[in-house]
Design a protein around this motif. Structure first.
Motif, PDB file in Angstrom:
ATOM      1  N   MET A  41       0.805  -1.222   0.000  1.00 39.26           N
ATOM      2  CA  MET A  41       0.000   0.000   0.000  1.00 39.26           C
ATOM      3  C   MET A  41       0.842   1.279   0.000  1.00 39.26           C
ATOM      4  N   GLU A  42       2.169   1.110   0.109  1.00 41.54           N
ATOM      5  CA  GLU A  42       3.089   2.249   0.187  1.00 41.54           C
ATOM      6  C   GLU A  42       2.695   3.190   1.325  1.00 41.54           C
ATOM      7  N   ARG A  43       2.445   2.570   2.460  1.00 38.19           N
ATOM      8  CA  ARG A  43       2.107   3.329   3.657  1.00 38.19           C
ATOM      9  C   ARG A  43       3.222   3.158   4.689  1.00 38.19           C
ATOM     10  N   PRO A  44       3.552   4.224   5.434  1.00 39.82           N
ATOM     11  CA  PRO A  44       4.543   4.084   6.509  1.00 39.82           C
ATOM     12  C   PRO A  44       4.063   3.072   7.540  1.00 39.82           C
ATOM     13  N   LEU A  45       5.010   2.386   8.164  1.00 41.85           N
ATOM     14  CA  LEU A  45       4.691   1.417   9.207  1.00 41.85           C
ATOM     15  C   LEU A  45       5.166   1.971  10.539  1.00 41.85           C
ATOM     16  N   PHE A  46       4.232   2.130  11.458  1.00 41.89           N
ATOM     17  CA  PHE A  46       4.529   2.672  12.781  1.00 41.89           C
ATOM     18  C   PHE A  46       4.639   1.505  13.759  1.00 41.89           C
ATOM     19  N   ALA A 151       5.919  19.611  17.494  1.00 48.51           N
ATOM     20  CA  ALA A 151       6.157  20.465  16.328  1.00 48.51           C
ATOM     21  C   ALA A 151       6.825  19.669  15.202  1.00 48.51           C
ATOM     22  N   PHE A 152       7.760  18.808  15.575  1.00 49.91           N
ATOM     23  CA  PHE A 152       8.424  18.002  14.546  1.00 49.91           C
ATOM     24  C   PHE A 152       7.454  16.967  13.984  1.00 49.91           C
ATOM     25  N   GLU A 153       6.623  16.400  14.834  1.00 50.40           N
ATOM     26  CA  GLU A 153       5.587  15.476  14.355  1.00 50.40           C
ATOM     27  C   GLU A 153       4.731  16.136  13.293  1.00 50.40           C
ATOM     28  N   ALA A 154       4.303  17.386  13.562  1.00 53.94           N
ATOM     29  CA  ALA A 154       3.452  18.110  12.627  1.00 53.94           C
ATOM     30  C   ALA A 154       4.153  18.307  11.293  1.00 53.94           C
ATOM     31  N   PHE A 155       5.440  18.571  11.341  1.00 54.83           N
ATOM     32  CA  PHE A 155       6.189  18.762  10.103  1.00 54.83           C
ATOM     33  C   PHE A 155       6.201  17.490   9.266  1.00 54.83           C
ATOM     34  N   LEU A 156       6.186  16.329   9.919  1.00 52.26           N
ATOM     35  CA  LEU A 156       6.248  15.063   9.201  1.00 52.26           C
ATOM     36  C   LEU A 156       4.966  14.736   8.432  1.00 52.26           C
ATOM     37  N   LEU A 157       3.884  15.415   8.755  1.00 54.27           N
ATOM     38  CA  LEU A 157       2.593  15.053   8.171  1.00 54.27           C
ATOM     39  C   LEU A 157       2.600  15.147   6.650  1.00 54.27           C
ATOM     40  N   GLU A 158       3.147  16.246   6.095  1.00 54.04           N
ATOM     41  CA  GLU A 158       3.203  16.398   4.635  1.00 54.04           C
ATOM     42  C   GLU A 158       4.048  15.293   4.014  1.00 54.04           C
ATOM     43  N   ILE A 159       5.147  14.981   4.665  1.00 48.67           N
ATOM     44  CA  ILE A 159       6.069  13.981   4.129  1.00 48.67           C
ATOM     45  C   ILE A 159       5.410  12.604   4.113  1.00 48.67           C
ATOM     46  N   LEU A 160       4.739  12.237   5.200  1.00 52.04           N
ATOM     47  CA  LEU A 160       4.144  10.908   5.300  1.00 52.04           C
ATOM     48  C   LEU A 160       2.876  10.770   4.455  1.00 52.04           C
ATOM     49  N   ILE A 182       9.762   3.214   7.984  1.00 52.10           N
ATOM     50  CA  ILE A 182       9.540   2.532   9.257  1.00 52.10           C
ATOM     51  C   ILE A 182       9.736   3.557  10.369  1.00 52.10           C
ATOM     52  N   ILE A 183       8.717   3.733  11.209  1.00 45.91           N
ATOM     53  CA  ILE A 183       8.797   4.665  12.332  1.00 45.91           C
ATOM     54  C   ILE A 183       8.716   3.857  13.618  1.00 45.91           C
ATOM     55  N   THR A 184       9.600   4.135  14.564  1.00 47.87           N
ATOM     56  CA  THR A 184       9.555   3.415  15.834  1.00 47.87           C
ATOM     57  C   THR A 184       9.311   4.369  16.999  1.00 47.87           C
ATOM     58  N   SER A 185       8.729   3.825  18.039  1.00 49.86           N
ATOM     59  CA  SER A 185       8.488   4.588  19.268  1.00 49.86           C
ATOM     60  C   SER A 185       8.566   3.646  20.456  1.00 49.86           C
ATOM     61  N   ASN A 186       9.246   4.096  21.511  1.00 52.04           N
ATOM     62  CA  ASN A 186       9.308   3.339  22.760  1.00 52.04           C
ATOM     63  C   ASN A 186       8.186   3.741  23.717  1.00 52.04           C
ATOM     64  N   ARG A 187       7.303   4.601  23.240  1.00 50.73           N
ATOM     65  CA  ARG A 187       6.114   5.047  23.965  1.00 50.73           C
ATOM     66  C   ARG A 187       6.459   5.762  25.280  1.00 50.73           C
ATOM     67  N   THR A 188       7.512   6.568  25.248  1.00 53.83           N
ATOM     68  CA  THR A 188       7.786   7.422  26.401  1.00 53.83           C
ATOM     69  C   THR A 188       6.781   8.567  26.455  1.00 53.83           C
ATOM     70  N   ARG A 189       6.129   8.829  25.341  1.00 51.28           N
ATOM     71  CA  ARG A 189       4.982   9.750  25.269  1.00 51.28           C
ATOM     72  C   ARG A 189       4.094   9.297  24.120  1.00 51.28           C
ATOM     73  N   GLU A 190       2.860   9.750  24.121  1.00 52.42           N
ATOM     74  CA  GLU A 190       1.926   9.366  23.070  1.00 52.42           C
ATOM     75  C   GLU A 190       2.201  10.165  21.794  1.00 52.42           C
ATOM     76  N   LEU A 195      -0.635  11.792  13.013  1.00 47.70           N
ATOM     77  CA  LEU A 195       0.486  11.065  12.413  1.00 47.70           C
ATOM     78  C   LEU A 195       0.172   9.583  12.314  1.00 47.70           C
ATOM     79  N   LYS A 196      -0.427   9.022  13.352  1.00 42.86           N
ATOM     80  CA  LYS A 196      -0.747   7.585  13.330  1.00 42.86           C
ATOM     81  C   LYS A 196      -1.720   7.246  12.199  1.00 42.86           C
ATOM     82  N   ARG A 197      -2.638   8.166  11.873  1.00 42.54           N
ATOM     83  CA  ARG A 197      -3.607   7.897  10.811  1.00 42.54           C
ATOM     84  C   ARG A 197      -2.938   7.715   9.453  1.00 42.54           C
ATOM     85  N   ARG A 198      -1.769   8.261   9.296  1.00 38.25           N
ATOM     86  CA  ARG A 198      -1.051   8.154   8.020  1.00 38.25           C
ATOM     87  C   ARG A 198      -0.234   6.869   7.917  1.00 38.25           C
ATOM     88  N   CYS A 199      -0.275   6.058   8.967  1.00 30.91           N
ATOM     89  CA  CYS A 199       0.570   4.861   9.025  1.00 30.91           C
ATOM     90  C   CYS A 199      -0.266   3.612   9.278  1.00 30.91           C
TER      91      CYS A 199
END
Length: 309
Positions: A41-46, A151-160, A182-190, A195-199
């Motif tokens: 589907m050419e979708r990012p994987l979170f 703020a950085f998350e918001a910037f990624l929206l156009e890219i993703l 491929i995006i990874t998170s250790n869930r130190t914050r939500e 952003l998740k909707r794009r993945c």
């Protein structure tokens, strides 16, 4: 060093499983399914999960197995566009301006066009990932996104969303072929829902005992079979103890390797105590295991293995 030849993307879930296993990554079918869908589907994987469960390794294995370049953006607090996407080579631009001025024929419009050209653009990981050619798009690993700010998350929206980035002086730069993200998170914050909707999403959990034993067997093939069984059994129980930080799969592999280096063929209380720093990295956790918890866990492992055979 020449790049490995690109391989075709897997055509089924079974192909995806085989691709991962061929690179010594022991995945379950759920992970193979979401990875297959992400590629098709050419979708990012979170990927979300505790530290050390193998999230980052998935991107590394995928790049290696497919013969694609791996571009890694290691996230940290304060990460900005200049470090993640692009910046201008200001020193080289200033030299160009001085040379233009030295000729005595300065056309400001021409000068501006010259200094804000591709020649002076420094491509950071994200912009670099958008430069892949057809059939050779790289794997872009955005590692530990939870370390950055919103703020950085918001910037990624156009890219993703569109696999493009806007450079004001040059316009919009679009990927010829979407990178595998491929995006990874250790869930130190939500991470924000936008952003998740794009993945596509997958929670990477600790493996069960059977899968973890297979991982140890593949990664530390020289380890004694009995030792590998005891290591996995001990760590499986250790994760059920209320610790500040439970050991991940990476620590399992490290411990099996360390014990093999010490020529151990089985665990004993003294060996556990001497090498516990390979598994646990907080003194309170270590103290709890050394105060009798470790011996209890080891007794349980031995009893289970004895009953099994």
């Amino acid at each position: 060093m020449s790049q490995p030849k690109s391989q075709a993307l897997p055509q089924s879930i079974d192909d995806t499983l085989a691709l991962l296993q061929g690179a010594d990554y022991v995945a379950d079918r759920a992970l193979a399914t979401v990875l297959f869908l992400s590629l098709r589907m050419e979708r990012p994987l979170f990927l979300e999960g505790e530290a050390g469960v193998g999230k980052t390794e998935i991107a590394k294995v995928l790049a290696s197995a497919l013969g694609r370049r791996l571009i890694r953006l290691q996230c940290y607090e304060g990460l900005d566009v200049a470090s993640a996407v692009y910046e201008w080579n200001y020193a080289a631009q200033m030299i160009e301006i001085r040379m233009e001025e030295a000729t005595g024929h300065v056309d400001r419009n021409v000068m501006e066009k010259n200094v804000f050209s591709e020649k002076y653009l420094i491509r950071r990981p994200i912009l670099d990932a958008l430069s892949g050619k057809d059939g050779k798009a790289p794997v872009l690993l955005i590692d530990e996104l939870d370390r950055t700010d919103e703020a950085f998350e918001a910037f990624l929206l156009e890219i993703l969303s569109d696999f493009q980035v806007t450079v004001p002086e040059l316009g919009t730069i679009r990927a010829e072929e979407a990178p595998i993200v491929i995006i990874t998170s250790n869930r130190t914050r939500e991470i924000h829902d936008a952003l998740k909707r794009r993945c596509l999403y997958h929670w990477v959990d600790y493996p069960d005992a059977v899968r973890e034993l297979e991982i140890v067997t593949r990664k530390v093939p020289e380890a004694n079979k009995r030792l590998s069984q005891e290591v996995v059994g001990f760590i499986q129980r250790l994760r059920q103890v209320d610790l500040f930080k439970a050991p991940g799969v990476a620590e399992t592999i490290d411990w099996a390797s360390a014990l093999t280096e010490l020529d151990k063929i089985a665990l004993d209380p003294e060996t556990v105590s001497d090498t516990i720093g390979v598994l646990l990295k907080y003194q309170d956790d270590i103290a709890r295991i050394e105060q009798g918890e470790g011996r209890r866990l080891l007794d349980e492992v031995r009893a289970e293995l004895s009953d099994a055979g």
